[in-house]
Design an enzyme around this catalytic site. Structure first.
Site, mmCIF file in Angstrom:
data_model
loop_
_atom_site.group_PDB
_atom_site.id
_atom_site.type_symbol
_atom_site.label_atom_id
_atom_site.label_comp_id
_atom_site.label_asym_id
_atom_site.label_seq_id
_atom_site.Cartn_x
_atom_site.Cartn_y
_atom_site.Cartn_z
ATOM 1 N N CYS A 99 1.442 -1.085 -6.170
ATOM 2 C CA CYS A 99 2.332 -1.824 -5.232
ATOM 3 C C CYS A 99 3.640 -0.905 -4.758
ATOM 4 C CB CYS A 99 2.940 -3.333 -6.096
ATOM 5 S SG CYS A 99 1.419 -4.392 -6.422
ATOM 6 N N CYS A 135 -0.416 -3.519 -1.789
ATOM 7 C CA CYS A 135 0.221 -4.836 -2.313
ATOM 8 C C CYS A 135 1.689 -4.556 -2.159
ATOM 9 C CB CYS A 135 -0.028 -5.252 -3.612
ATOM 10 S SG CYS A 135 -0.059 -4.064 -5.097
#
Length: 272
Positions: free
Chosen positions: A98, A179
């Site tokens: 992420c 993400c």
């Protein structure tokens, strides 16, 4: 006179035989050398694949090679679709990282120079699969279990060639794993920084899903010259970007990115 004629004939015959033998030897040597070089090419490719794989801790490199080669061996090199690599994506899956995924289009050199010096971001080529196959060419042939590194179709020669299909499939997996906040570096020195035909435009941006919060576009320019964030192609990018993903854009000189990434005093973070 007759004896001289016979000697001349025998000498000519011997010369002919010698020349024929030399030609046969040359042909055999050329054949053996050609086969040897072909084997060296295939073996060298596999060795490079395994050596690169082993730089990562943990993966079963021999199994990954087996699954990888099954995608294209014994197949027409123009009939290897993206789906042929599905098993490879499962064997060497790309894990979500992420806020660190960095996409690129027509900025490969500066992007990789940046990620080589800063571990803040990773590109597709920094993953296991991308690292193993970056810069390599391969294909198979029908009715052959060999891997070939020459005589393979070029990127645009046919759509479903082994190299193009691999990068399309792996790039899709890379985007699906994204993400948080993601970034893309586009070339701000050309008239259309965003191209719907590029891998980023045709595959990656379309695979960004609900786990992605924002897309940050960096237009890499030369000395504050080039296009800016009002470029018409970026409207196409916005139209393609999934709902719920916020968008930002900034034009940044390439020199600024290079200076930042080369400064050891700078903390790990963006250079824009």
């Amino acid at each position: 006179m007759e004896q001289d004629a016979n000697r001349t004939k025998r000498r000519s015959r011997r010369i002919f035989i010698c020349v024929a033998v030399v030609l046969v030897v040359i042909f055999v040597l050329a054949l053996v050398l050609g086969l040897s070089r072909r084997n060296q090419g295939a073996n060298g490719f596999q060795s490079t694949f395994i050596e690169r794989c082993e730089k990562f801790n943990g993966p079963d490199c021999q199994n990954i090679w087996k699954v990888f080669s099954q995608a294209y061996v014994r197949r027409d090199p123009c009939n290897v679709p993206m789906e042929a690599y599905n098993a490879l994506m499962a064997a060497a899956s790309i894990q979500p990282v992420c806020n660190r995924e960095l996409f690129w289009s027509k900025t490969k050199q500066i992007v990789h120079a940046f990620t080589a010096k800063r571990d803040c971001y990773i590109t597709m080529e920094d993953t296991l699969l991308g690292f193993m196959l970056d810069g390599l060419t391969w294909c198979g042939k029908e009715n052959s279990s060999e891997t070939f590194t020459s005589g393979c179709p070029g990127w645009s020669q046919c759509e479903n060639n082994p190299v193009r299909s691999f990068w399309n499939r792996a790039s899709a997996a890379f985007a699906e794993a994204a993400c948080g906040d993601v970034t893309v570096m586009l070339n701000g020195s050309i008239s259309t920084p965003f191209s719907p035909a590029s891998i980023f435009g045709s595959i990656e941006i379309k695979r960004l899903n609900y786990r992605v919060r924002s897309l940050n576009v960096i237009l890499v320019t030369q000395n504050n010259t080039g296009t800016d964030c009002s470029n018409a192609s970026l409207k196409d990018l916005l139209d393609t970007l999934g709902a719920g993903i916020s968008y930002s854009c900034r034009a940044v000189p390439e020199a600024q990115i290079q200076a930042c990434s080369s400064d050891p005093k700078r903390t790990c973070g963006p250079c824009w």
